[in-house]
Scaffold this motif. Structure first.
Motif, mmCIF file in Angstrom:
data_model
loop_
_atom_site.group_PDB
_atom_site.id
_atom_site.type_symbol
_atom_site.label_atom_id
_atom_site.label_comp_id
_atom_site.label_asym_id
_atom_site.label_seq_id
_atom_site.Cartn_x
_atom_site.Cartn_y
_atom_site.Cartn_z
ATOM 1 N N HIS A 1 -0.825 8.400 -0.570
ATOM 2 C CA HIS A 1 -0.853 8.876 -1.949
ATOM 3 C C HIS A 1 -2.096 8.361 -2.678
ATOM 4 C CE1 HIS A 1 0.771 10.158 -5.805
ATOM 5 N NE2 HIS A 1 0.518 8.952 -6.276
ATOM 6 N N SER A 2 -2.847 9.255 -3.272
ATOM 7 C CA SER A 2 -4.012 8.880 -4.079
ATOM 8 C C SER A 2 -3.628 8.948 -5.551
ATOM 9 C CB SER A 2 -5.172 9.839 -3.825
ATOM 10 O OG SER A 2 -5.618 9.723 -2.494
ATOM 11 N N PHE A 3 -4.163 7.998 -6.320
ATOM 12 C CA PHE A 3 -3.897 7.968 -7.758
ATOM 13 C C PHE A 3 -5.105 7.366 -8.462
ATOM 14 C CE2 PHE A 3 -2.387 4.027 -5.952
ATOM 15 C CZ PHE A 3 -2.787 3.058 -6.858
ATOM 16 N N GLU A 4 -5.205 7.611 -9.750
ATOM 17 C CA GLU A 4 -6.338 7.120 -10.530
ATOM 18 C C GLU A 4 -5.925 5.933 -11.382
ATOM 19 O OE1 GLU A 4 -7.971 10.431 -12.688
ATOM 20 O OE2 GLU A 4 -9.196 10.987 -10.974
ATOM 21 N N ALA A 5 -6.862 5.000 -11.561
ATOM 22 C CA ALA A 5 -6.653 3.832 -12.414
ATOM 23 C C ALA A 5 -7.998 3.401 -12.988
ATOM 24 C CB ALA A 5 -6.017 2.698 -11.614
ATOM 25 N N LEU A 6 -7.935 2.695 -14.104
ATOM 26 C CA LEU A 6 -9.153 2.235 -14.767
ATOM 27 C C LEU A 6 -9.744 0.988 -14.122
ATOM 28 C CD1 LEU A 6 -8.102 2.738 -18.490
ATOM 29 C CD2 LEU A 6 -9.761 4.086 -17.193
ATOM 30 N N ARG B 1 0.092 -0.282 -10.454
ATOM 31 C CA ARG B 1 0.585 1.077 -10.168
ATOM 32 C C ARG B 1 1.029 1.182 -8.716
ATOM 33 N NH1 ARG B 1 3.493 5.111 -10.824
ATOM 34 N NH2 ARG B 1 2.637 7.133 -10.339
ATOM 35 N N GLY B 2 0.296 0.576 -7.796
ATOM 36 C CA GLY B 2 0.672 0.579 -6.385
ATOM 37 C C GLY B 2 2.010 -0.092 -6.164
ATOM 38 N N SER B 3 2.221 -1.231 -6.820
ATOM 39 C CA SER B 3 3.505 -1.938 -6.723
ATOM 40 C C SER B 3 4.645 -1.095 -7.277
ATOM 41 C CB SER B 3 3.434 -3.265 -7.478
ATOM 42 O OG SER B 3 2.528 -4.138 -6.862
ATOM 43 N N GLN B 4 4.373 -0.409 -8.364
ATOM 44 C CA GLN B 4 5.375 0.473 -8.973
ATOM 45 C C GLN B 4 5.743 1.614 -8.012
ATOM 46 O OE1 GLN B 4 3.976 2.543 -12.445
ATOM 47 N NE2 GLN B 4 6.039 3.119 -13.092
ATOM 48 N N LEU B 5 4.756 2.201 -7.368
ATOM 49 C CA LEU B 5 5.012 3.280 -6.409
ATOM 50 C C LEU B 5 5.821 2.773 -5.210
ATOM 51 C CD1 LEU B 5 1.537 5.041 -6.479
ATOM 52 C CD2 LEU B 5 3.713 6.082 -7.130
ATOM 53 N N LEU B 6 5.524 1.571 -4.751
ATOM 54 C CA LEU B 6 6.288 0.991 -3.645
ATOM 55 C C LEU B 6 7.757 0.842 -4.035
ATOM 56 C CD1 LEU B 6 3.784 -1.735 -2.455
ATOM 57 C CD2 LEU B 6 4.625 0.179 -1.077
ATOM 58 N N ARG C 1 -0.530 -0.602 2.403
ATOM 59 C CA ARG C 1 -1.828 -1.071 1.899
ATOM 60 C C ARG C 1 -2.225 -0.199 0.709
ATOM 61 N NH1 ARG C 1 -4.891 1.300 7.021
ATOM 62 N NH2 ARG C 1 -5.036 3.448 6.317
ATOM 63 N N CYS C 2 -2.913 -0.825 -0.212
ATOM 64 C CA CYS C 2 -3.485 -0.101 -1.347
ATOM 65 C C CYS C 2 -4.960 -0.469 -1.371
ATOM 66 C CB CYS C 2 -2.800 -0.504 -2.646
ATOM 67 S SG CYS C 2 -3.421 0.397 -4.089
ATOM 68 N N THR C 3 -5.820 0.534 -1.334
ATOM 69 C CA THR C 3 -7.259 0.287 -1.262
ATOM 70 C C THR C 3 -8.000 0.937 -2.430
ATOM 71 O OG1 THR C 3 -7.545 2.223 0.162
ATOM 72 C CG2 THR C 3 -7.272 0.102 1.259
ATOM 73 N N SER C 4 -9.120 0.312 -2.767
ATOM 74 C CA SER C 4 -9.992 0.840 -3.812
ATOM 75 C C SER C 4 -10.974 1.823 -3.187
ATOM 76 C CB SER C 4 -10.759 -0.312 -4.473
ATOM 77 O OG SER C 4 -11.751 -0.803 -3.602
ATOM 78 N N LEU D 1 -6.247 -4.139 -2.058
ATOM 79 C CA LEU D 1 -5.590 -4.677 -3.248
ATOM 80 C C LEU D 1 -4.172 -5.129 -2.964
ATOM 81 C CD1 LEU D 1 -6.759 -1.965 -5.797
ATOM 82 C CD2 LEU D 1 -7.820 -4.164 -5.293
ATOM 83 N N LEU D 2 -3.460 -4.393 -2.143
ATOM 84 C CA LEU D 2 -2.110 -4.745 -1.706
ATOM 85 C C LEU D 2 -2.059 -4.584 -0.194
ATOM 86 C CD1 LEU D 2 0.055 -2.705 -4.270
ATOM 87 C CD2 LEU D 2 -0.293 -5.175 -4.282
ATOM 88 N N PHE D 3 -1.327 -5.495 0.456
ATOM 89 C CA PHE D 3 -1.198 -5.388 1.919
ATOM 90 C C PHE D 3 0.057 -6.113 2.339
ATOM 91 C CE2 PHE D 3 -2.000 -6.891 6.257
ATOM 92 C CZ PHE D 3 -2.247 -5.674 6.858
ATOM 93 N N HIS D 4 0.822 -5.477 3.213
ATOM 94 C CA HIS D 4 2.026 -6.102 3.766
ATOM 95 C C HIS D 4 2.249 -5.558 5.167
ATOM 96 C CE1 HIS D 4 5.980 -7.929 3.886
ATOM 97 N NE2 HIS D 4 6.462 -6.781 4.318
ATOM 98 N N THR D 5 2.541 -6.457 6.124
ATOM 99 C CA THR D 5 2.843 -6.013 7.495
ATOM 100 C C THR D 5 4.281 -6.298 7.821
ATOM 101 O OG1 THR D 5 2.140 -8.111 8.425
ATOM 102 C CG2 THR D 5 0.524 -6.330 8.377
#
Length: 61
Positions: free
Chosen positions: A19-24, A32-37, A48-51, A57-61
């Motif tokens: 999922h792609s999303f926009e942020a400032l 926002r990534g945590s909220q989507l999770l 993972r959430c990448t810039s 920015l976020l990573f979990h295995t």
């Protein structure tokens, strides 16, 4: 605004969400990534959430 990407995987490597999303900012994207999770009930799944620059920015295995 920059475009960030959140990807969620099963342990076997199957992609559940891409999922792609926009942020400032990176901080806003992390929030926002945590909220989507949470919305997908996937906090404990591999993710993972990448810039746009490739920063992790976020990573979990």
């Amino acid at each position: 605004m920059k475009t960030y990407t959140l990807t969620i995987f099963e342990k076997n490597g199957e992609k559940l969400l891409d999922h792609s999303f926009e942020a400032l900012s990176d901080e806003e994207a992390k929030s926002r990534g945590s909220q989507l999770l949470q919305e997908h009930g996937s906090e404990e799944k591999t993710h993972r959430c990448t810039s746009p620059e490739g920063k992790l920015l976020l990573f979990h295995t």
